[in-house]
Enzyme design. Structure first.
Site, PDB file in Angstrom:
ATOM      1  N   GLY A  85       6.657   6.657   8.174  1.00  0.00           N
ATOM      2  CA  GLY A  85       5.695   7.208   7.980  1.00  0.00           C
ATOM      3  C   GLY A  85       6.172   8.170   9.262  1.00  0.00           C
ATOM      4  O   GLY A  85       7.027   7.814  10.362  1.00  0.00           O
ATOM      5  N   GLY A 142       2.424   5.390  13.240  1.00  0.00           N
ATOM      6  CA  GLY A 142       3.494   4.527  13.026  1.00  0.00           C
ATOM      7  C   GLY A 142       2.919   3.843  15.213  1.00  0.00           C
ATOM      8  O   GLY A 142       2.335   3.020  15.146  1.00  0.00           O
ATOM      9  N   LYS A 187       0.532  -1.388   0.146  1.00  0.00           N
ATOM     10  CA  LYS A 187      -0.098   0.423  -0.167  1.00  0.00           C
ATOM     11  C   LYS A 187       0.587   1.521  -0.250  1.00  0.00           C
ATOM     12  O   LYS A 187       1.554   1.974   0.823  1.00  0.00           O
ATOM     13  CB  LYS A 187      -1.013   0.042   1.251  1.00  0.00           C
ATOM     14  CG  LYS A 187      -2.335   1.403   1.185  1.00  0.00           C
ATOM     15  CD  LYS A 187      -0.964   1.602   2.548  1.00  0.00           C
ATOM     16  CE  LYS A 187      -1.999   3.564   2.222  1.00  0.00           C
ATOM     17  NZ  LYS A 187      -2.259   4.756   1.639  1.00  0.00           N
ATOM     18  N   CYS A 227      13.627  12.048   6.232  1.00  0.00           N
ATOM     19  CA  CYS A 227      13.428  10.989   7.298  1.00  0.00           C
ATOM     20  C   CYS A 227      15.223  11.548   8.319  1.00  0.00           C
ATOM     21  O   CYS A 227      14.853  11.994   9.322  1.00  0.00           O
ATOM     22  CB  CYS A 227      12.833  10.623   7.803  1.00  0.00           C
ATOM     23  SG  CYS A 227      14.284   8.939   6.631  1.00  0.00           S
ATOM     24  N   GLU A 257       9.271  17.511  14.391  1.00  0.00           N
ATOM     25  CA  GLU A 257       9.743  17.140  13.291  1.00  0.00           C
ATOM     26  C   GLU A 257       8.842  18.229  11.962  1.00  0.00           C
ATOM     27  O   GLU A 257       7.285  18.318  11.971  1.00  0.00           O
ATOM     28  CB  GLU A 257       8.952  15.482  12.822  1.00  0.00           C
ATOM     29  CG  GLU A 257       9.812  15.672  11.544  1.00  0.00           C
ATOM     30  CD  GLU A 257       9.474  14.373  10.965  1.00  0.00           C
ATOM     31  OE1 GLU A 257       8.590  13.541  10.686  1.00  0.00           O
ATOM     32  OE2 GLU A 257      10.530  13.285  10.309  1.00  0.00           O
ATOM     33  N   GLU A 264       9.849   2.316  10.679  1.00  0.00           N
ATOM     34  CA  GLU A 264      10.143   2.953  10.943  1.00  0.00           C
ATOM     35  C   GLU A 264       9.928   4.701  10.925  1.00  0.00           C
ATOM     36  O   GLU A 264       9.318   5.283   9.804  1.00  0.00           O
ATOM     37  CB  GLU A 264      11.103   3.409   9.448  1.00  0.00           C
ATOM     38  CG  GLU A 264      12.073   2.278   9.298  1.00  0.00           C
ATOM     39  CD  GLU A 264      13.530   2.041  10.900  1.00  0.00           C
ATOM     40  OE1 GLU A 264      13.896   2.849  10.682  1.00  0.00           O
ATOM     41  OE2 GLU A 264      14.203   1.304  10.314  1.00  0.00           O
TER      42      GLU A 264
HETATM   43  P1  NDP Z   1       2.160   9.193   6.776  1.00  0.00           P
HETATM   44  O1  NDP Z   1       1.714   8.209   8.433  1.00  0.00           O
HETATM   45  O2  NDP Z   1       1.206   9.823   6.688  1.00  0.00           O
HETATM   46  O3  NDP Z   1       1.679   7.926   6.103  1.00  0.00           O
HETATM   47  C1  NDP Z   1       2.357   6.697   5.762  1.00  0.00           C
HETATM   48  C2  NDP Z   1       1.671   5.685   5.224  1.00  0.00           C
HETATM   49  O4  NDP Z   1       0.932   5.682   6.005  1.00  0.00           O
HETATM   50  C3  NDP Z   1       1.058   6.563   3.748  1.00  0.00           C
HETATM   51  O5  NDP Z   1       0.970   5.420   2.958  1.00  0.00           O
HETATM   52  C4  NDP Z   1      -0.319   6.210   4.204  1.00  0.00           C
HETATM   53  O6  NDP Z   1      -1.858   6.195   3.457  1.00  0.00           O
HETATM   54  C5  NDP Z   1      -0.188   5.028   5.856  1.00  0.00           C
HETATM   55  N1  NDP Z   1      -1.520   5.252   6.393  1.00  0.00           N
HETATM   56  C6  NDP Z   1      -1.856   6.711   6.950  1.00  0.00           C
HETATM   57  N2  NDP Z   1      -2.579   6.065   8.045  1.00  0.00           N
HETATM   58  C7  NDP Z   1      -2.549   5.160   8.478  1.00  0.00           C
HETATM   59  C8  NDP Z   1      -3.297   4.502   9.229  1.00  0.00           C
HETATM   60  N3  NDP Z   1      -4.764   4.325   9.706  1.00  0.00           N
HETATM   61  N4  NDP Z   1      -3.092   2.922   8.788  1.00  0.00           N
HETATM   62  C9  NDP Z   1      -2.484   2.227   8.217  1.00  0.00           C
HETATM   63  N5  NDP Z   1      -1.667   3.093   6.864  1.00  0.00           N
HETATM   64  C10 NDP Z   1      -2.376   4.524   7.516  1.00  0.00           C
HETATM   65  O7  NDP Z   1       3.566   9.682   7.124  1.00  0.00           O
HETATM   66  P2  NDP Z   1       3.806  10.169   5.354  1.00  0.00           P
HETATM   67  O8  NDP Z   1       4.066  10.114   4.145  1.00  0.00           O
HETATM   68  O9  NDP Z   1       3.296  11.529   5.373  1.00  0.00           O
HETATM   69  O10 NDP Z   1       5.903  10.360   5.287  1.00  0.00           O
HETATM   70  C11 NDP Z   1       6.253  11.393   5.781  1.00  0.00           C
HETATM   71  C12 NDP Z   1       6.762  11.180   7.761  1.00  0.00           C
HETATM   72  O11 NDP Z   1       7.197   9.985   7.264  1.00  0.00           O
HETATM   73  C13 NDP Z   1       8.239  11.785   8.139  1.00  0.00           C
HETATM   74  O12 NDP Z   1       7.401  11.324   9.348  1.00  0.00           O
HETATM   75  C14 NDP Z   1       8.848  10.544   8.137  1.00  0.00           C
HETATM   76  O13 NDP Z   1       9.969  11.493   8.997  1.00  0.00           O
HETATM   77  C15 NDP Z   1       8.470   9.938   7.816  1.00  0.00           C
HETATM   78  N6  NDP Z   1       9.583   9.244   7.947  1.00  0.00           N
HETATM   79  C16 NDP Z   1      10.724   8.018   7.989  1.00  0.00           C
HETATM   80  C17 NDP Z   1      11.320   7.421   7.901  1.00  0.00           C
HETATM   81  C18 NDP Z   1      12.614   6.665   8.216  1.00  0.00           C
HETATM   82  O14 NDP Z   1      12.739   5.468   7.579  1.00  0.00           O
HETATM   83  N7  NDP Z   1      12.842   6.973   9.465  1.00  0.00           N
HETATM   84  C19 NDP Z   1      11.886   7.165   6.077  1.00  0.00           C
HETATM   85  C20 NDP Z   1      10.636   8.163   5.454  1.00  0.00           C
HETATM   86  C21 NDP Z   1       9.913   8.792   5.852  1.00  0.00           C
HETATM   87  P3  NDP Z   1      -1.998   7.803   2.352  1.00  0.00           P
HETATM   88  O15 NDP Z   1      -1.094   8.353   2.344  1.00  0.00           O
HETATM   89  O16 NDP Z   1      -2.872   7.161   2.121  1.00  0.00           O
HETATM   90  O17 NDP Z   1      -2.262   8.480   3.793  1.00  0.00           O
END
Ligand code: NDP
Length: 509
Positions: free
Chosen positions: A241, A246, A188, A297, A397, A263
């Site tokens: 994310g 998370g 997804k 990130c 962040e 992550e």
């Molecule tokens: P989000 O947490 O908004 O989304 C991440 C993914 O989770 C998307 O596919 C999103 O879908 C999905 N999602 C959202 N809500 C749910 C739920 N309730 N249940 C399951 N899945 C869900 O993060 P972003 O996409 O905005 O990414 C940015 C974040 O990612 C930052 O905080 C960044 O630091 C972190 N990140 C961490 C990394 C690491 O390795 N530590 C690397 C890269 C980024 P949808 O898009 O449809 O909302």
């Protein structure tokens, strides 16, 4: 194939519609819903329409992955690795096309988009090799005529939930180890980058992953993501994310005792000690803070500087940040692309307002609206000075091009500031003193530490991840990634022909 139809929009622009990939077939969502993906550098440019899958579509994808599981796990791992290898070759052949599609869909400048694809290639080849490695232990038994060893086994269906900021690299980081170890996948992607995900899965299909081993479900986190997390048939989940997302996933996954790799966020610091090469430090800070428009990130959002070099560093940083060229990432002269969407611009602007009350704004500070930027989500590279370690802009962040300069008296104060956040992903120190460098390697409580380099630039054969609220102890990439997707099985073979009792026979008394 994935492309379903070509619609005419505004009389002249064709917008393709893409499908889900379930059980080896490209299909429409049962929901009948679609959503658009737009170019963040010019929102008039619609990249495509994508299926807004629902719980029923997701359940079908999970079922397809389950059905494909037994044959896939029985395929010898070196043969699975050969498919990964073919995929890596296809990614290599398509690198430029994928990079251009990525820049168009999520905005990062083209050289960075090429780097993102290259990370996918690197992990595909690394994990292809694991097909012929995947070491367990063969160790002597404490008893005679007895054999002892351990092997890795796949867990089952892996739910892969990814963000938009590395739309090729992160899915590959997760899917390659999951697949080579014999799991099947329901993928997804973020709703901001469904096109990159679709192109990726098209190549996986071409590489020869059998039907059902890889399934792509585009749609909302609330619906698709939730269904994956709640499904009793998805025993392992890998998520990248936001920390808050998370945590919510962790609570739900815990109820079913799922394996879960998280992550999450970062608030990464570069420490500049008084003996540092300041020109080198400015290069590393500029790249780490404003590369990918601060949307990594591992982006550097805090510079912790020893007071004696603060003024000199600030002056150079402000000059460099103020001179960065903003624009569409496909233009060769662009150094900083747009933010991902309008909500991101609002969020960054809100933090700048918070920052104005906490510190001194020295550069940037608002959405950029100059010539050629009026249709995109651009934000000026922004620098604050005199930020206290516990200020909100130094703790939360922001995920945008906002840098906080935190002056400190000495090395000890710098260490305290580095570690005093809820996150612990990446950190860096600039110094010419080898003793100080080794102290930093010991003292910085982050999953990644750089010496005389910025906070970004991880390589795929080392473990990637962070401490505290950056994750839950798992690591991606390197050998460590295999731990997320495998169960250890310990095997004992007794060829003595008699009962032998471990811990009892062969012991004194
Ligand atoms: P989000 O947490 O908004 O989304 C991440 C993914 O989770 C998307 O596919 C999103 O879908 C999905 N999602 C959202 N809500 C749910 C739920 N309730 N249940 C399951 N899945 C869900 O993060 P972003 O996409 O905005 O990414 C940015 C974040 O990612 C930052 O905080 C960044 O630091 C972190 N990140 C961490 C990394 C690491 O390795 N530590 C690397 C890269 C980024 P949808 O898009 O449809 O909302």
């Amino acid at each position: 194939m994935a492309r379903l139809e070509r619609a005419r929009v505004g009389g002249h622009v064709e917008v393709p519609t893409f499908r889900l990939f379930i059980g080896g077939a490209w299909v429409e969502s049962q929901s009948g819903r679609t959503f658009e993906s737009r170019n963040p550098a010019d929102t008039r440019d619609v990249v495509g329409r994508f299926q807004g899958a629902d719980a029923a579509d997701t359940a079908l994808a999970i079922q397809a992955a389950e059905e494909a599981g037994p044959a896939w796990r029985r395929m010898p791992a070196p043969k699975r690795g050969e498919i990964l290898y073919r995929f890596g070759r296809l990614l290599t052949d398509q690198k430029e096309e994928l990079a251009r599609a990525m820049t168009r869909e999520m905005g990062k400048v083209l050289p960075e988009a090429r780097g993102d694809v290259q990370e996918g290639i690197d992990i595909a080849f690394l994990m292809a090799g694991e097909g012929r490695r995947m070491f367990g232990d063969t160790v002597p038994s404490e008893l005679p005529d007895k054999w002892a060893m351990s092997i890795r086994e796949p867990i089952g269906v892996a739910g892969i939930i990814t963000p938009w900021n590395f739309p090729i690299a992160i899915p590959c980081w997760k899917m390659m180890p999951a697949l080579v170890t014999g799991n099947t996948v329901v993928f997804k992607p973020a709703s901001d980058t469904p096109h990159c995900a679709t192109l990726l899965v098209q190549l996986m299909e071409q590489a020869g992953f059998p039907p059902g081993t890889v399934n792509l479900v585009t749609g909302s986190g609330a619906e698709v993501g939730d269904t994956i997390v709640e499904s009793p048939d998805v025993p392992v989940i890998s998520f990248t994310g936001h920390t808050e997302t998370g945590k919510r996933i962790a609570q739900r996954a815990a109820r079913r005792l799922k394996r879960l790799s998280l992550e999450l966020g970062g608030k990464n610091a570069i420490v500049v000690l008084r003996d540092a090469d300041l020109d080198l430090a400015v290069d590393g800070i500029t790249w780490s803070a404003f590369g990918t428009t601060g949307q990594r990130c591992t982006a550097c959002s805090r510079v912790i500087v020893e007071e004696p070099v603060r003024e000199a560093l600030l002056e150079r940083l402000v000059e460099r940040a103020g001179g960065l060229r903003l624009g569409a990432g496909l233009e060769a002269s662009t150094e900083v692309g747009p933010l991902i969407n309008a909500a991101a611009v609002d969020k960054v602007a809100a933090y700048v307002e918070i920052g104005r009350a906490e510190a001194e704004l020295r550069c940037g500070g608002g959405p950029a609206t100059g010539d050629g930027l009026e249709h995109g989500h651009f934000f000026e590279p922004t620098v604050f000075d005199g930020v206290l370690p516990m200020a909100r802009i130094a703790q939360e962040e922001i995920f945008g091009p906002v840098l906080s300069l935190i002056p400190v008296a000495d090395y000890e104060a710098a260490v305290t500031a580095v570690n005093q956040t809820r996150y612990g992903l990446s950190s860096s120190v600039y110094t010419r003193d080898v003793n100080a460098a080794f102290r930093a390697m010991r003292d910085f409580a982050t999953g990644i530490v750089y010496v005389n380099a910025g906070t970004i630039g991880a390589e795929t054969h080392l473990p990637f991840g962070g401490t505290r609220e950056t994750g839950n102890g798992h690591r991606e990439a390197g050998h460590a990634a295999l731990d997320t997707y495998t169960e250890w099985k310990a095997i004992y073979v007794d060829f003595s022909g008699r009962l032998q009792r471990a811990q009892i026979d062969n012991q004194p008394g």
